[in-house]
Scaffold this active site. Structure first.
Site, mmCIF file in Angstrom:
data_model
loop_
_atom_site.group_PDB
_atom_site.id
_atom_site.type_symbol
_atom_site.label_atom_id
_atom_site.label_comp_id
_atom_site.label_asym_id
_atom_site.label_seq_id
_atom_site.Cartn_x
_atom_site.Cartn_y
_atom_site.Cartn_z
ATOM 1 N N ASP A 43 0.538 -0.884 -0.521
ATOM 2 C CA ASP A 43 -0.053 -0.503 -0.054
ATOM 3 C C ASP A 43 1.080 1.139 0.207
ATOM 4 O O ASP A 43 2.372 1.191 0.063
ATOM 5 C CB ASP A 43 -1.093 0.099 1.461
ATOM 6 C CG ASP A 43 -1.614 1.505 1.633
ATOM 7 O OD1 ASP A 43 -2.583 1.394 0.570
ATOM 8 O OD2 ASP A 43 -1.587 1.649 2.716
ATOM 9 N N ASP A 45 -0.254 5.248 1.145
ATOM 10 C CA ASP A 45 -0.003 6.080 2.129
ATOM 11 C C ASP A 45 -0.182 5.821 3.367
ATOM 12 O O ASP A 45 -1.390 4.610 3.553
ATOM 13 C CB ASP A 45 -1.709 6.890 1.968
ATOM 14 C CG ASP A 45 -1.620 7.921 0.605
ATOM 15 O OD1 ASP A 45 -0.770 8.912 0.353
ATOM 16 O OD2 ASP A 45 -2.257 7.262 -0.169
HETATM 17 P P1 TMP Z 1 -3.473 4.178 0.038
HETATM 18 O O1 TMP Z 1 -4.763 2.986 -0.268
HETATM 19 O O2 TMP Z 1 -2.284 4.207 -0.372
HETATM 20 O O3 TMP Z 1 -3.695 3.407 1.745
HETATM 21 O O4 TMP Z 1 -4.530 5.189 0.131
HETATM 22 C C1 TMP Z 1 -6.214 5.425 1.098
HETATM 23 C C2 TMP Z 1 -5.839 6.089 2.194
HETATM 24 O O5 TMP Z 1 -6.595 7.902 1.945
HETATM 25 C C3 TMP Z 1 -6.862 6.163 3.303
HETATM 26 O O6 TMP Z 1 -6.308 5.825 4.245
HETATM 27 C C4 TMP Z 1 -8.160 7.429 3.455
HETATM 28 C C5 TMP Z 1 -7.033 8.461 2.541
HETATM 29 N N1 TMP Z 1 -7.664 9.868 2.719
HETATM 30 C C6 TMP Z 1 -7.338 10.996 2.696
HETATM 31 O O7 TMP Z 1 -6.348 11.411 3.178
HETATM 32 N N2 TMP Z 1 -7.581 11.988 1.803
HETATM 33 C C7 TMP Z 1 -9.330 11.904 1.166
HETATM 34 O O8 TMP Z 1 -9.369 12.806 0.347
HETATM 35 C C8 TMP Z 1 -9.624 10.333 0.372
HETATM 36 C C9 TMP Z 1 -10.496 9.959 -0.132
HETATM 37 C C10 TMP Z 1 -8.580 9.304 1.548
HETATM 38 MG MG MG Z 2 -3.053 3.119 3.560
#
Ligand code: TMP
Ligand code: MG
Length: 291
Positions: A43, A45
């Site tokens: 993953d 974030d």
């Molecule tokens: P990931 O799959 O790379 O972890 O990304 C998803 C993450 O993004 C999830 O934990 C929630 C975050 N997110 C935000 O921070 N802001 C937003 O507007 C959205 C839709 C998701």
């Molecule tokens: Mg994540």
């Protein structure tokens, strides 16, 4: 000596395991098969990037845009509101994934529509990433370089914004040829203005569908039956569902937030749980051991 005794980082206070013996079997089995049979699926974030730095939350790839000058103040406020509404739902351990699913689609759809309204230009993304506080976890260089050196495919599977995360990795100097990204990519019109997002939406709880839709990628690396999976959400556990004839999967989960409420469910689903650990030390040490 037993594998877990040989990997010094496994005795860090941040490391938790429910079944160390089972974990040792996986480690031995992957090590015996050799690096040519291994692929890494991660993953982005809050897994490859830091959750916090000096007590302050770090941005996700979406937040890089939310916090930037590309977005009007009203839009920024709306995105913050959405985050404050839906993020607690994302990490709520009392609700089922089925219950969260439609709400996550709602969150992502609203955010993407807001971003489209902002007429973001492709050529602004480099500067916005440069000016952001997004930070890859400590030890990321070793992680990316090691995989590159051994020619081990790294799939970054993210519900974030592909263009932003790719730029983060590029600026960090680790966008090597063995790296492939599945994510939400922006679709720009001929003058370079954001008009839509490409393909099927990826949110935190539909990574399985994304994996099954992208079978071509897994076919290209079909001799790699062993997977090291890195995530920070329970939704990340299905990222390897597109891998055919999976032999061993080693799941490492970062438990960043709501630690006490979520610890048991993480221990039940991840082989290794890293509690408030902002580094790549454990994945790096494991890679050293198994390759
Ligand atoms: P990931 O799959 O790379 O972890 O990304 C998803 C993450 O993004 C999830 O934990 C929630 C975050 N997110 C935000 O921070 N802001 C937003 O507007 C959205 C839709 C998701
Ligand atoms: Mg994540």
């Amino acid at each position: 000596m037993r594998p877990l005794k040989m990997i010094a980082e496994m005795s860090k206070a941040t490391v938790h395991m429910k079944d160390p013996e089972h974990l040792e079997q996986i480690l031995e089995s992957i090590k015996d098969s050799g690096p040519n049979t291994l692929q890494v699926i991660s993953d982005f974030d809050m897994t490859l990037t830091r959750f916090a730095y000096n007590g302050k939350r770090c941005p996700t790839s979406h937040n890089v845009l939310d916090n930037s000058k590309l977005i009007s103040k009203t839009c920024q406020a709306e995105m913050k509101n959405l985050l404050n509404t839906y993020y607690p739902i994302e990490i709520d351990s009392t609700r089922s994934i089925e219950e969260k699913l439609p709400l996550m689609v709602e969150w992502w759809t609203k955010v993407h529509n807001l971003l489209i309204e902002q007429k973001i230009r492709k050529d602004q993304l480099t500067a916005v990433v440069k000016e952001s506080n997004v930070i890859l976890r400590e030890g990321y260089q070793l992680f990316f370089h090691h995989l590159h050196e051994l020619d081990i495919p790294l799939l970054i599977f993210s519900a974030g914004v592909g263009d932003v995360l790719e730029e983060v990795i590029r600026q960090a100097g680790v966008l090597h040829p063995n790296v492939k990204v599945f994510s939400n990519y922006m679709d720009f019109d001929e003058s370079g203005v954001l008009q839509d997002f490409k393909g099927e939406l990826i949110h935190v709880y539909n990574k399985r569908e994304g994996a099954l839709l992208n079978t071509q990628h897994f076919q290209e690396i079909q001799s790699r039956h062993n997977v090291m999976l890195l995530g920070d959400s329970l939704g990340d556990l299905t990222m390897a569902d597109g891998v055919q004839d999976l032999q061993n999967i080693l799941k490492i989960g970062y438990l960043n937030d709501k630690v006490e409420e979520r610890k048991q469910s993480y221990l039940d689903s991840y082989d290794i749980v890293l509690e408030r650990d902002e580094s790549m030390d454990v994945p790096n040490a494991i890679l050293q051991y198994i390759t």
